[in-house]
Design an enzyme around this catalytic site. Structure first.
Site, PDB file in Angstrom:
ATOM      1  N   SER A 107       0.990  -0.616   0.053  1.00  0.00           N
ATOM      2  CA  SER A 107      -0.038   0.081  -0.405  1.00  0.00           C
ATOM      3  C   SER A 107       0.426   1.624   0.120  1.00  0.00           C
ATOM      4  O   SER A 107       1.865   1.583   0.943  1.00  0.00           O
ATOM      5  CB  SER A 107      -0.785  -0.023   0.706  1.00  0.00           C
ATOM      6  OG  SER A 107      -1.504   0.745   1.742  1.00  0.00           O
ATOM      7  N   GLY A 108       0.581   2.541  -1.198  1.00  0.00           N
ATOM      8  CA  GLY A 108       1.301   3.544  -1.570  1.00  0.00           C
ATOM      9  C   GLY A 108       2.765   3.163  -2.106  1.00  0.00           C
ATOM     10  O   GLY A 108       3.721   4.271  -2.082  1.00  0.00           O
ATOM     11  N   THR A 112      -2.472   1.814  -7.633  1.00  0.00           N
ATOM     12  CA  THR A 112      -3.189   2.464  -8.445  1.00  0.00           C
ATOM     13  C   THR A 112      -2.932   3.157  -9.145  1.00  0.00           C
ATOM     14  O   THR A 112      -3.576   3.642 -10.532  1.00  0.00           O
ATOM     15  CB  THR A 112      -4.275   3.852  -7.369  1.00  0.00           C
ATOM     16  OG1 THR A 112      -4.851   2.431  -6.381  1.00  0.00           O
ATOM     17  CG2 THR A 112      -5.202   3.910  -7.844  1.00  0.00           C
ATOM     18  N   ASN A 157      -0.625   4.654   3.747  1.00  0.00           N
ATOM     19  CA  ASN A 157      -0.640   5.672   2.115  1.00  0.00           C
ATOM     20  C   ASN A 157      -2.406   6.743   2.398  1.00  0.00           C
ATOM     21  O   ASN A 157      -3.988   5.802   2.670  1.00  0.00           O
ATOM     22  CB  ASN A 157      -1.583   4.613   1.083  1.00  0.00           C
ATOM     23  CG  ASN A 157      -1.743   5.047  -0.542  1.00  0.00           C
ATOM     24  OD1 ASN A 157      -1.771   6.317  -0.806  1.00  0.00           O
ATOM     25  ND2 ASN A 157      -1.820   4.494  -1.318  1.00  0.00           N
ATOM     26  N   SER A 160      -5.240   3.863  -0.385  1.00  0.00           N
ATOM     27  CA  SER A 160      -4.951   2.770   0.364  1.00  0.00           C
ATOM     28  C   SER A 160      -6.525   2.183  -1.066  1.00  0.00           C
ATOM     29  O   SER A 160      -7.205   2.172  -0.397  1.00  0.00           O
ATOM     30  CB  SER A 160      -4.918   1.983   1.056  1.00  0.00           C
ATOM     31  OG  SER A 160      -4.210   0.752   0.981  1.00  0.00           O
ATOM     32  N   SER A 161      -6.023   1.279  -1.957  1.00  0.00           N
ATOM     33  CA  SER A 161      -6.887   0.687  -2.628  1.00  0.00           C
ATOM     34  C   SER A 161      -7.465  -0.549  -1.333  1.00  0.00           C
ATOM     35  O   SER A 161      -6.697  -1.726  -1.153  1.00  0.00           O
ATOM     36  CB  SER A 161      -6.853  -0.165  -3.642  1.00  0.00           C
ATOM     37  OG  SER A 161      -6.333   1.140  -4.666  1.00  0.00           O
ATOM     38  N   GLY A 384       0.216  -6.658  -2.392  1.00  0.00           N
ATOM     39  CA  GLY A 384       1.037  -7.428  -2.368  1.00  0.00           C
ATOM     40  C   GLY A 384       1.008  -7.535  -1.320  1.00  0.00           C
ATOM     41  O   GLY A 384       0.600  -7.823  -0.527  1.00  0.00           O
ATOM     42  N   GLU A 386       1.903  -8.975   2.462  1.00  0.00           N
ATOM     43  CA  GLU A 386       1.470  -7.830   3.620  1.00  0.00           C
ATOM     44  C   GLU A 386       2.166  -8.851   5.120  1.00  0.00           C
ATOM     45  O   GLU A 386       1.873  -9.829   5.373  1.00  0.00           O
ATOM     46  CB  GLU A 386      -0.249  -7.389   3.877  1.00  0.00           C
ATOM     47  CG  GLU A 386      -0.259  -6.909   2.798  1.00  0.00           C
ATOM     48  CD  GLU A 386      -1.473  -6.250   2.836  1.00  0.00           C
ATOM     49  OE1 GLU A 386      -1.841  -5.154   2.299  1.00  0.00           O
ATOM     50  OE2 GLU A 386      -2.237  -6.354   4.117  1.00  0.00           O
TER      51      GLU A 386
END
Length: 932
Positions: A107-108, A112, A157, A160-161, A384, A386
């Site tokens: 994330s970040g 995206t 982020n 973040s998605s 990704g 985690e």
């Protein structure tokens, strides 16, 4: 790419496959850092693109940059996401098959944004029509809608998605983008009811409350203050400076209109979102028996109104549980904890199914119903790997997904490598790599895998807990080398595990999971009596989905989709946790490199030959290194390459000759070749420059000579034509002049007008240069032609007046006195004495008059001057009498004397025979005797 190798010490290597020490993680990170410091955020591992988030704007995404990468060979330009997108597109068009681009990272890390850049590239680079532009608009604006409902602020982020997205972009046979389809995975529904400190709920809640119009909020029973809603204040950061919820709300509203949501759909959508906020504010209290009761049902009434569900049904569903008896169903009251759980379960179910309905609506708007054949490029944007301090069911699902994708990734990479080797006729060498199938089986194996055990534990009768689930895992897979628990570990490892933990040895490393919450999150369903509420909910949202989590089957479906397509990969890395531009955190990046499996992928790509190029391209670049191939190789390209590498001294085990390509095993071989080419290039440049200068000079000389010849020819022609024109003109002028001369005495006509004008002009020009200089000059005035006689006289008078005026204005007092005396002399002697004109030019003086005073006869050389002065002094100008020949005078009374004057050879005075006094003067003398 080869050209960039000469600057490798400064900017690193563009393709990690060419990294000489490819097994060294330190060398890998060093190359990545070197490129990052030069703002080169993209690097290849073969066709895999590694992207490092710079946390700043870079001028590499303009329309000009897009144009540069359109239709260019993948390795021809520096690494870029446009290069990957363009080559995926052109490969799809050339081979008429389907492709997908897998974008992964923490994330970040920029997943995206990478997905957006690819969509924007296709929107610009593909052919354009009104219909196609409409499809592209819907694809592009679907992003802010999905981000609003599926993204949230996390610690890492601000956008973040919190779901995985797979989007197919459909192309027709001409390459036009004609449609799209989205699949969503792993929506983090637990975020609806719980957020960690420093994180927020999904964006749409804040956008609705902060940006919603006053009328809309009134209809939904909401207030414009996030602090009033329980689901929005757990994080204590409802307002974030980097997020403008009001502006984002406007963007989402506009996007929904573009995607063809009608006003009714939009009202229902926001009604459901508002119902979740109201549901979060439903509070329970314990009665005297400890059972849950509603302290007030205002919020519940709003939920009932917005969802169209009977409030009594809702109330029973949240405070009672139906227990099936032998003959009937019995209502069993909830405790407060159970009631809160039921409330949260309903909120998650509502939001999760609403999100699915939203994705389906977007798909409907992008759907292409034409039956013609289409190819697709899929974009998979997913979490990704985690690893957090506390890892729960969500991390388990995400990491399992990445484990499967890694398995797929290795399989497809090996398959691609093996197919290329076979196509080129080169023997395939077995590749040593970590096969993570053992881990995938550990999770997904039927009846024995962790997911199967979890499902069985959730479905079995009796009281199932997270710890009974852990016991079953220990029982069924206690001997598995990649599974460890507190109970199964040795003393050293046991210190790092709690009793409720289990640890999996993933391909990327160890991850410890806490089992607390696994049962509830896997169930993710309402109590049985809430199922009725759920069915009512589906009648509103128009979608059906089984209550049971279908993660495993959906992941298998995704795997099948990806296996049917050609892969492209984008691995996104965070440069640092604090989002500071220019900062490269070695520890953080090393962690991501490991968990994204980049070193593993590099090992697979480097297992055989590090470099391969088509013969034509290799020969075209390096042919200057061999005299036999420079400047032109006339034979087959493969034979030319063989001659070239033999000349360069390649050893047999350093390269292989395929059917269409040369394969070079070690990067150092290519580096040596490139370095030799760099040296040769400068020498060659000098030679080419010299040859080119000579060629240009010769060409320039020839051009100048030809130009000079043409100019001379043209000039001679021009001059000849001018000479002809001049002669023709001269003939006409001469004829006219002669005719004018012959008729000059006649009246002015067309025949003599020009001649007369010439005569006038000529006379006036000559007169201008020969005008008399003094008023006494009476003879130098040019004789005029007959035609100018009158004009000449007028001009002469005018000129005389001018000279007189000029003379008069310039005389002194003394000169004036002289003129006056001269005037008196003129009156006395003009036309009376023959010698008078000669005396006019002789000036008078004051000192001579005393020399000539006598009694009777005066002999004087300045007669006129003396007499004039005497007449002035005596004031008797009239007393002077001028006679000719002789004079008579009275000597005495009665006696008269006569004096005769004559001229002779000499001067003399004598008495003549007649008794007269004779005065003789020479012809040149000026002596006169006058009687006073």
């Amino acid at each position: 790419m080869e050209g960039a190798l000469t600057a490798r010490d400064r900017v690193g290597i563009q393709d990690f496959v060419l990294l000489d020490t490819h097994t060294s993680e330190t060398a890998f990170l060093g190359n990545l850092k070197k490129r990052f410091s030069e703002d080169l955020i993209y690097t290849y591992i073969g066709t895999l693109l590694v992207s490092v988030n710079p946390y700043k704007e870079l001028d590499i995404y303009s329309k000009k940059q897009m144009d540069i990468y359109m239709g260019v060979n993948f390795f021809e330009l520096p690494p870029h996401i446009y290069a990957l997108a363009d080559n995926a597109y052109h490969t799809m068009m050339a081979e008429a098959n389907n492709h997908f681009i897998l974008i992964s990272g923490e994330s970040g890390a920029g997943k995206t944004e990478a997905s957006k850049k690819i969509l924007q590239y296709y929107a610009v680079s593909c052919p354009s029509t009104t219909l196609l532009d409409s499809v592209r608009d819907r694809m592009l604006v679907s992003n802010p809608v999905l981000e609003a409902f599926g993204n949230a602020k996390t610690l890492k982020n601000d956008n973040s998605s919190r779901f995985g997205k797979y989007m197919d972009i459909q192309f027709d046979i001409q390459g036009d983008a004609v449609g799209g389809h989205i699949l969503s995975y792993l929506l983090e529904k637990s975020r609806v009811v719980h957020q960690n400190h420093g994180e927020r709920n999904f964006h749409i809640f804040y956008q609705l409350v902060e940006g919603g119009e006053e009328d809309l909020l009134h209809q939904l029973g909401l207030e414009s203050n996030c602090q009033h809603y329980s689901y929005l204040v757990q994080d204590e950061c409802a307002n974030v400076t980097s997020i403008n919820d009001k502006n984002d709300w406007k963007t989402v509203r506009n996007a929904l209109s573009v995607i063809d949501f009608d006003e009714s759909d939009i009202q229902h959508l926001f009604g459901i979102i508002a119902s979740v906020l109201h549901l979060g504010n439903v509070q329970f209290e314990a009665d005297s028996k400890g059972y849950a009761t509603l302290n007030k049902n205002t919020e519940l009434r709003w939920v009932s109104t917005l969802l169209g569900i009977n409030v009594q049904v809702l109330q029973e569903g949240l405070t009672y549980r139906k227990i099936e008896a032998k003959t009937d169903e019995v209502l069993s009251p909830f405790t407060v904890d159970h009631a809160i759980y039921a409330r949260n379960a309903l909120a998650k179910a509502i939001y999760g199914r609403t999100f699915t309905w939203l994705v389906n609506k977007i798909n409907d708007s992008m759907e292409n119903k034409e039956p013609s054949r289409k190819t697709v490029i899929g974009l998979l944007d997913i979490y990704g790997f985690e690893v957090f301090y506390v890892n729960s069911f969500e991390q388990f699902c995400i990491n399992y997904c990445n484990e499967k994708l890694q398995q797929l990734f290795i399989q497809l990479t090996l398959k691609s490598e093996q197919e290329e080797y076979e196509a080129e006729g080169i023997g395939w060498e077995p590749v040593q790599f970590f096969n993570n199938k053992i881990i995938c089986d550990l999770v997904e194996e039927k009846h024995r895998g962790i997911i199967s055990v979890l499902d069985e534990e959730c479905l079995r009768p009796g009281e199932a807990t997270d710890f009974t689930f852990l016991e079953k895992l220990e029982e069924k897979m206690g001997s598995h080398p990649h599974f460890i628990t507190h109970k199964l570990s040795d003393k050293k490892i046991r210190k790092t595990l709690d009793r409720g933990d289990f640890r999996l040895l993933h391909y990327a490393g160890e991850v410890t999971y806490g089992v607390v919450g696994f049962i509830d999150k896997n169930n993710d369903m309402l109590y049985r009596n809430i199922k009725y509420v759920s069915l009512l909910l589906w009648s509103i949202i128009h979608v059906y989905l089984t209550d049971k989590l279908q993660f495993k089957s959906s992941l298998l479906g995704l795997t099948d989709i990806l296996m049917s397509k050609e892969p492209w990969y984008v691995r996104c890395l965070k440069s640092n946790e604090s989002k500071q531009p220019g900062r490269f955190d070695d520890v953080l990046v090393r962690h991501q490199v490991k968990y994204l499996g980049l070193m593993e992928h590099l090992r697979v790509r480097r297992a055989g030959f590090a470099y391969r190029r088509r013969y034509e391209l290799f020969l075209q670049r390096y042919k200057p290194l061999c005299p036999a191939t420079w400047p032109h190789w006339r034979g087959v390209a493969a034979e030319g390459v063989e001659v070239l590498v033999q000349h360069l001294g390649y050893l047999p085990d350093e390269y292989k000759m395929g059917r269409t390509k040369i394969f070079i095993r070690h990067p150092r071989t290519l580096f040596a070749t490139e370095d030799a080419f760099e040296v040769c290039k400068h020498k060659l440049a000098s030679r080419i420059q010299a040859q080119y200068k000579g060629y240009r000079q010769k060409g320039e000389f020839r051009r100048q000579k030809e130009a000079a010849t043409k100019i001379e020819t043209c000039w001679r022609g021009v001059q000849a034509r001018k000479e002809k024109e001049r002669r023709q003109w001269a003939v006409k002028v001469i004829k006219k002049f002669i005719k004018g001369y012959m008729t000059r005495g006649e009246a002015k006509t067309t025949d003599n007008s020009e001649y007369l004008a010439f005569v006038r002009q000529n006379y006036l020009n000559r007169l201008k240069d020969n005008l008399p200089k003094t008023v006494l000059d009476k003879i130098s005035w040019l004789t005029p032609p007959p035609v100018l006689t009158e004009a000449s006289a007028i001009l002469r008078q005018l000129h005389m007046r001018v000279m007189v005026t000029r003379y008069v204005r310039g005389i002194t007092a003394q000169q004036k006195a002289q003129l006056q005396l001269k005037g008196i002399t003129s009156v006395i002697f003009k036309d009376k004495k023959d010698s008078y004109p000669q005396s006019v030019s002789q000036p008078f003086v004051d000192t001579r008059i005393s020399q000539y005073i006598g009694d009777l006869v005066i002999q004087c050389d300045h007669l006129f001057e003396v007499l004039t002065k005497l007449s002035v002094v005596a004031n008797k100008q009239s007393a002077i009498n001028v006679v000719q020949g002789s004079i008579s005078f009275q000597i005495q009374a009665g006696k008269e004397g006569i004096v005769d004057f004559s001229s002779g050879q000499e001067s003399m005075v004598y008495k003549d025979k007649n008794g007269h006094l004779m005065v003789v003067r020479t012809k040149t003398a000026q002596t006169y005797k006058d009687l006073l």
